[in-house]
Design a protein around this motif. Structure first.
Motif, PDB file in Angstrom:
ATOM      1  N   VAL A  11      18.506  11.297  11.456  1.00 43.50           N
ATOM      2  CA  VAL A  11      17.958   9.962  11.091  1.00 43.50           C
ATOM      3  C   VAL A  11      18.381   8.819  11.790  1.00 43.50           C
ATOM      4  N   ILE A  12      17.676   7.974  12.255  1.00 40.44           N
ATOM      5  CA  ILE A  12      18.102   6.747  13.033  1.00 40.44           C
ATOM      6  C   ILE A  12      18.946   5.762  12.053  1.00 40.44           C
ATOM      7  N   SER A  13      20.055   5.666  12.508  1.00 39.53           N
ATOM      8  CA  SER A  13      21.031   4.677  11.938  1.00 39.53           C
ATOM      9  C   SER A  13      21.113   3.218  12.250  1.00 39.53           C
ATOM     10  N   ALA A  29      19.486   2.200  23.550  1.00 34.74           N
ATOM     11  CA  ALA A  29      20.582   2.650  22.855  1.00 34.74           C
ATOM     12  C   ALA A  29      20.363   2.598  21.335  1.00 34.74           C
ATOM     13  N   MET A  30      21.054   3.656  20.763  1.00 35.13           N
ATOM     14  CA  MET A  30      20.494   3.462  19.473  1.00 35.13           C
ATOM     15  C   MET A  30      21.908   4.551  18.800  1.00 35.13           C
ATOM     16  N   SER A  31      21.718   4.808  17.262  1.00 35.07           N
ATOM     17  CA  SER A  31      22.697   5.638  16.746  1.00 35.07           C
ATOM     18  C   SER A  31      21.782   6.558  15.742  1.00 35.07           C
ATOM     19  N   ALA A  58       7.994  -1.200  24.063  1.00 33.84           N
ATOM     20  CA  ALA A  58       7.004  -0.649  23.268  1.00 33.84           C
ATOM     21  C   ALA A  58       7.306   0.621  22.630  1.00 33.84           C
ATOM     22  N   GLU A  59       8.143   1.505  23.491  1.00 31.10           N
ATOM     23  CA  GLU A  59       8.586   2.731  23.110  1.00 31.10           C
ATOM     24  C   GLU A  59       9.779   2.569  22.067  1.00 31.10           C
ATOM     25  N   ALA A  64      12.955   3.026  14.948  1.00 32.74           N
ATOM     26  CA  ALA A  64      13.266   2.039  14.178  1.00 32.74           C
ATOM     27  C   ALA A  64      14.233   2.940  12.978  1.00 32.74           C
ATOM     28  N   LEU A  65      14.857   2.040  12.419  1.00 34.85           N
ATOM     29  CA  LEU A  65      15.925   2.469  11.498  1.00 34.85           C
ATOM     30  C   LEU A  65      15.149   3.328  10.098  1.00 34.85           C
TER      31      LEU A  65
END
Length: 207
Positions: A11-13, A29-31, A58-59, A64-65
């Motif tokens: 799950v995106i954090s 970049a994401m976690s 857009a991508e 999202a969280l």
């Protein structure tokens, strides 16, 4: 050197954002948080830093969280003090995957030094296997960091490179687990061979 071609499901954090690499090129970049549970039912939450070449607003808005994702790419590990950090260079990102179960799977590649203890055992079916550990060394400024991997090798054949303090290259199935609330690495060995260690250059490198 330790790396893996891996797939994570979590799950995106931290929502996706644009960052700029050392080469001046933008990347996404994401976690992603993945819960890792061992065979005894104990577990920890692991934050995996994900980067993907290029950036499209857009991508990125889709990442999202709280969104569940499945991401395939190249995984790297970085040891700092007592903490092991996990980074994933994404090649493919899938939103709303079929599976809702947190998971990390993949194939590990290791180059490093074996520990001093190699245990040879026999399972309940009479099959021979070996349990041993090895470490990879990373030079950080004027110090060194050591990342350990626990290996299990199921084979009746003798291995002439499986010696205490030997230099080896190992390929096998990646397993992430936890011990005393800390992330640790394991590998079910498929291939093992001698590794000839190269001298360190002046810049920071892993070995």
């Amino acid at each position: 050197m330790i790396k893996a071609e891996a797939t994570i499901n979590g799950v995106i954090s931290r929502s996706a954002m644009m960052k700029t690499g050392k080469d001046g090129k933008p990347f996404t970049a994401m976690s992603v948080k993945v819960d890792i549970t061992d065979r005894n039912g104990h577990g920890i939450s692991v934050e995996i830093s994900v980067g993907k070449d290029g950036y499209d607003a857009a991508e990125a808005a889709k990442y999202a969280l709280g969104q569940r994702v499945e991401i395939a790419g190249t995984m790297n590990f970085k040891k700092r003090a007592e903490r092991l950090y996990v980074n994933l260079s994404a090649k493919q990102i899938t939103l709303n995957p079929t599976s809702l179960v947190d998971a990390v799977t993949g194939d590990l590649e290791f180059k490093g030094t074996l520990g001093k203890q190699i245990d040879r055992k026999t399972d309940k079916n009479g099959s021979d296997y070996q349990i041993f550990s090895g470490f990879s060394t990373e030079k950080v400024a004027e110090t060194f960091e050591f990342t350990w991997v626990r290996f299990v090798r199921f084979s009746k054949e003798e291995c002439n490179v499986l010696n205490p303090s030997g230099k080896v290259e190992v390929k096998g199935e990646l397993e992430l687990g936890s011990y005393q609330d800390k992330l640790n690495l394991s590998c079910r060995v498929k291939e093992i061979s001698e590794w000839v260690k190269q001298p360190y250059p002046n810049t920071n490198q892993t070995a």
